[in-house]
Motif scaffolding. Structure first.
Motif, PDB file in Angstrom:
ATOM      1  N   PRO A 294      94.743  23.260  20.897  1.00  0.00           N
ATOM      2  CA  PRO A 294      93.955  22.033  20.718  1.00  0.00           C
ATOM      3  C   PRO A 294      94.548  21.130  19.640  1.00  0.00           C
ATOM      4  N   LYS A 295      94.653  19.857  19.965  1.00  0.00           N
ATOM      5  CA  LYS A 295      95.110  18.843  19.013  1.00  0.00           C
ATOM      6  C   LYS A 295      93.954  17.889  18.716  1.00  0.00           C
ATOM      7  N   ARG A 296      94.083  17.200  17.590  1.00  0.00           N
ATOM      8  CA  ARG A 296      93.098  16.187  17.226  1.00  0.00           C
ATOM      9  C   ARG A 296      93.595  14.834  17.741  1.00  0.00           C
ATOM     10  N   VAL A 297      92.834  14.256  18.658  1.00  0.00           N
ATOM     11  CA  VAL A 297      93.243  13.002  19.291  1.00  0.00           C
ATOM     12  C   VAL A 297      92.319  11.881  18.817  1.00  0.00           C
ATOM     13  N   GLY A 298      92.900  10.949  18.073  1.00  0.00           N
ATOM     14  CA  GLY A 298      92.130   9.806  17.601  1.00  0.00           C
ATOM     15  C   GLY A 298      91.836   8.837  18.732  1.00  0.00           C
ATOM     16  N   LEU A 299      90.604   8.378  18.795  1.00  0.00           N
ATOM     17  CA  LEU A 299      90.196   7.418  19.820  1.00  0.00           C
ATOM     18  C   LEU A 299      89.612   6.179  19.150  1.00  0.00           C
ATOM     19  N   ILE A 300      90.203   5.033  19.409  1.00  0.00           N
ATOM     20  CA  ILE A 300      89.621   3.764  18.981  1.00  0.00           C
ATOM     21  C   ILE A 300      89.044   3.124  20.241  1.00  0.00           C
ATOM     22  N   LEU A 301      87.720   3.135  20.335  1.00  0.00           N
ATOM     23  CA  LEU A 301      87.058   2.762  21.579  1.00  0.00           C
ATOM     24  C   LEU A 301      86.751   1.267  21.643  1.00  0.00           C
ATOM     25  N   ALA A 302      86.800   0.746  22.854  1.00  0.00           N
ATOM     26  CA  ALA A 302      86.382  -0.639  23.095  1.00  0.00           C
ATOM     27  C   ALA A 302      84.859  -0.679  23.218  1.00  0.00           C
ATOM     28  N   GLY A 303      84.302  -1.885  23.202  1.00  0.00           N
ATOM     29  CA  GLY A 303      82.859  -2.031  23.329  1.00  0.00           C
ATOM     30  C   GLY A 303      82.476  -3.245  24.142  1.00  0.00           C
ATOM     31  N   ASN A 304      83.372  -3.668  25.049  1.00  0.00           N
ATOM     32  CA  ASN A 304      83.086  -4.872  25.833  1.00  0.00           C
ATOM     33  C   ASN A 304      82.019  -4.655  26.898  1.00  0.00           C
ATOM     34  N   ILE A 305      81.962  -3.427  27.465  1.00  0.00           N
ATOM     35  CA  ILE A 305      80.915  -3.102  28.424  1.00  0.00           C
ATOM     36  C   ILE A 305      80.350  -1.723  28.080  1.00  0.00           C
ATOM     37  N   PRO A 306      79.133  -1.409  28.506  1.00  0.00           N
ATOM     38  CA  PRO A 306      78.513  -0.145  28.114  1.00  0.00           C
ATOM     39  C   PRO A 306      79.329   1.078  28.532  1.00  0.00           C
ATOM     40  N   LEU A 307      79.492   2.004  27.593  1.00  0.00           N
ATOM     41  CA  LEU A 307      80.132   3.310  27.834  1.00  0.00           C
ATOM     42  C   LEU A 307      81.583   3.208  28.285  1.00  0.00           C
ATOM     43  N   VAL A 308      82.240   2.098  27.996  1.00  0.00           N
ATOM     44  CA  VAL A 308      83.606   1.918  28.483  1.00  0.00           C
ATOM     45  C   VAL A 308      84.560   2.957  27.888  1.00  0.00           C
ATOM     46  N   GLY A 309      84.238   3.491  26.690  1.00  0.00           N
ATOM     47  CA  GLY A 309      85.115   4.477  26.073  1.00  0.00           C
ATOM     48  C   GLY A 309      84.809   5.914  26.441  1.00  0.00           C
ATOM     49  N   PHE A 310      83.767   6.128  27.231  1.00  0.00           N
ATOM     50  CA  PHE A 310      83.339   7.501  27.519  1.00  0.00           C
ATOM     51  C   PHE A 310      84.385   8.275  28.331  1.00  0.00           C
ATOM     52  N   HIS A 311      85.121   7.590  29.185  1.00  0.00           N
ATOM     53  CA  HIS A 311      86.142   8.261  29.992  1.00  0.00           C
ATOM     54  C   HIS A 311      87.219   8.880  29.103  1.00  0.00           C
ATOM     55  N   ASP A 312      87.644   8.157  28.067  1.00  0.00           N
ATOM     56  CA  ASP A 312      88.638   8.708  27.140  1.00  0.00           C
ATOM     57  C   ASP A 312      88.098   9.948  26.432  1.00  0.00           C
ATOM     58  N   VAL A 313      86.846   9.884  26.008  1.00  0.00           N
ATOM     59  CA  VAL A 313      86.237  11.018  25.312  1.00  0.00           C
ATOM     60  C   VAL A 313      86.194  12.241  26.225  1.00  0.00           C
ATOM     61  N   VAL A 314      85.720  12.057  27.444  1.00  0.00           N
ATOM     62  CA  VAL A 314      85.640  13.163  28.415  1.00  0.00           C
ATOM     63  C   VAL A 314      87.031  13.715  28.696  1.00  0.00           C
TER      64      VAL A 314
END
Length: 344
Positions: A83-103
């Motif tokens: 396991p590695k630590r993966v930094g995510l800088i999420l967008a917020g233009n539409i609801p839950l748009v960053g959830f796919h990256d998290v999953v």
């Protein structure tokens, strides 16, 4: 971490959301009450996140997160044993748009270190907590104000911020996403129903997503009025104050500059070669040769997320009304996130 438990937890999360959307709102259940409160709080702090658009995004996820869909998606990839630590800088233009990256990060065997968008602060943490609960505490994640101590990064920003991000993260494996938008190509024989579906591709989320159509290619003899007639299902969009402000501003600018445009009191059509259009405006151009359209698309490939058109035009396209229904293996900027995560 136990991927099997994570997948089972994700399926239970989907069932939970589905039940909430069906019966939960107004329910006295403590978890449902928190869910409902966060949805309302999201809309208060970010008026673009209307209840309708948040519910639409949640419903989309319930349809994606089935056992069949998840297993078919994951079957093409391997899970990291380190396991590695993966930094995510999420967008917020539409609801839950960053959830796919998290999953994607979690199911690939890594730990997401998440910098939330200030425009979408509540739903992703709530859903992650529920997912963790449903998967016997097998979902590890961190929320961070500033990314530190990470092995790789996936960041989404504007074209301007992307240059900064590319420099800042130059010593780490990274995916840096930039501005994208979508286009539609009309053949000319589209039915009214197809054009009404195209309206969904344009107006859903107020046109703020990268999969929203902002430029339409139409044949030379296509009657513009057909678009306006079939966009009427979205006429109430003008009652949203932030959208109306954009409409009023852009209309005033065009009038002041004596620019030609077509107007139906809630959206404007402007004959313009630009790929991106201002909010409340749709750019269009007429074509005589489909080859010209294909050349434009090829030249602007890095700025186009999605093409909406009939299958028989021979484009790599989705059908009318499908732009806002991406599959699990549909990736932002067309970069395979899961392949990237296999090798970080």
């Amino acid at each position: 971490m136990n991927t099997e438990n994570q997948v089972l937890g994700l399926i239970k999360l989907s069932d939970y959301i589905k039940a909430f959307l069906a019966t939960g709102q107004g329910n006295e259940n403590e978890s449902d009450a928190e869910f409902e409160l966060l949805l309302k709080k999201s809309e208060i702090e970010n008026p673009w996140f209307t209840a309708d658009n948040q519910n639409f995004a949640l419903k989309e996820w319930t349809e994606l997160l089935t056992e069949k869909n998840i297993n078919e998606w994951l079957s093409s990839y391997s899970v990291s044993k380190t396991p590695k630590r993966v930094g995510l800088i999420l967008a917020g233009n539409i609801p839950l748009v960053g959830f796919h990256d998290v999953v994607s990060v979690i199911l690939s065997g890594h730990i997401p270190v998440i910098k939330l968008s200030s425009k979408d602060q509540y739903m992703i943490p709530f859903l992650l907590r529920k997912w963790n609960e449903f998967s016997e505490r097998n979902v590890l994640f961190e929320l961070a104000e500033k990314l530190e101590n990470f092995d790789a990064v996936i960041a989404t920003g504007s074209n301007n911020t992307a240059r900064y991000l590319e420099y800042y993260f130059k010593d780490h494996p990274s995916i840096i996403r930039k501005n994208r938008t979508s286009v539609a190509v009309l053949k000319g024989d589209e039915t009214d129903e197809e054009l009404q579906l195209l309206a969904e591709d344009i107006f859903r989320y107020f046109g703020l997503g990268c999969r929203n159509v902002t430029r339409i290619f139409i044949p030379q003899d296509f009657v513009i009025d057909r678009l306006f007639e079939n966009f009427l299902n979205f006429k109430d969009i003008i009652h949203h104050h932030k959208y109306a402000n954009n409409y009023d501003y852009n209309r005033a600018v065009y009038l002041l500059n004596q620019e030609q445009f077509w107007d139906n009191n809630f959206v404007m059509l402007k004959e313009d070669e630009k790929l991106f259009s201002p909010l409340s405006v749709i750019n269009f151009s007429r074509y005589t040769s489909l080859d010209d359209v294909k050349n434009f698309i090829a030249e602007n490939e890095e700025s186009i997320q999605c093409i909406v058109a009939k299958n028989d035009l021979g484009l790599d396209s989705v059908s009318f009304g499908e732009a806002q229904h991406p599959a699990l293996d549909t990736y932002a900027d067309n970069v395979d996130t899961m392949k990237f995560l296999e090798v970080v």
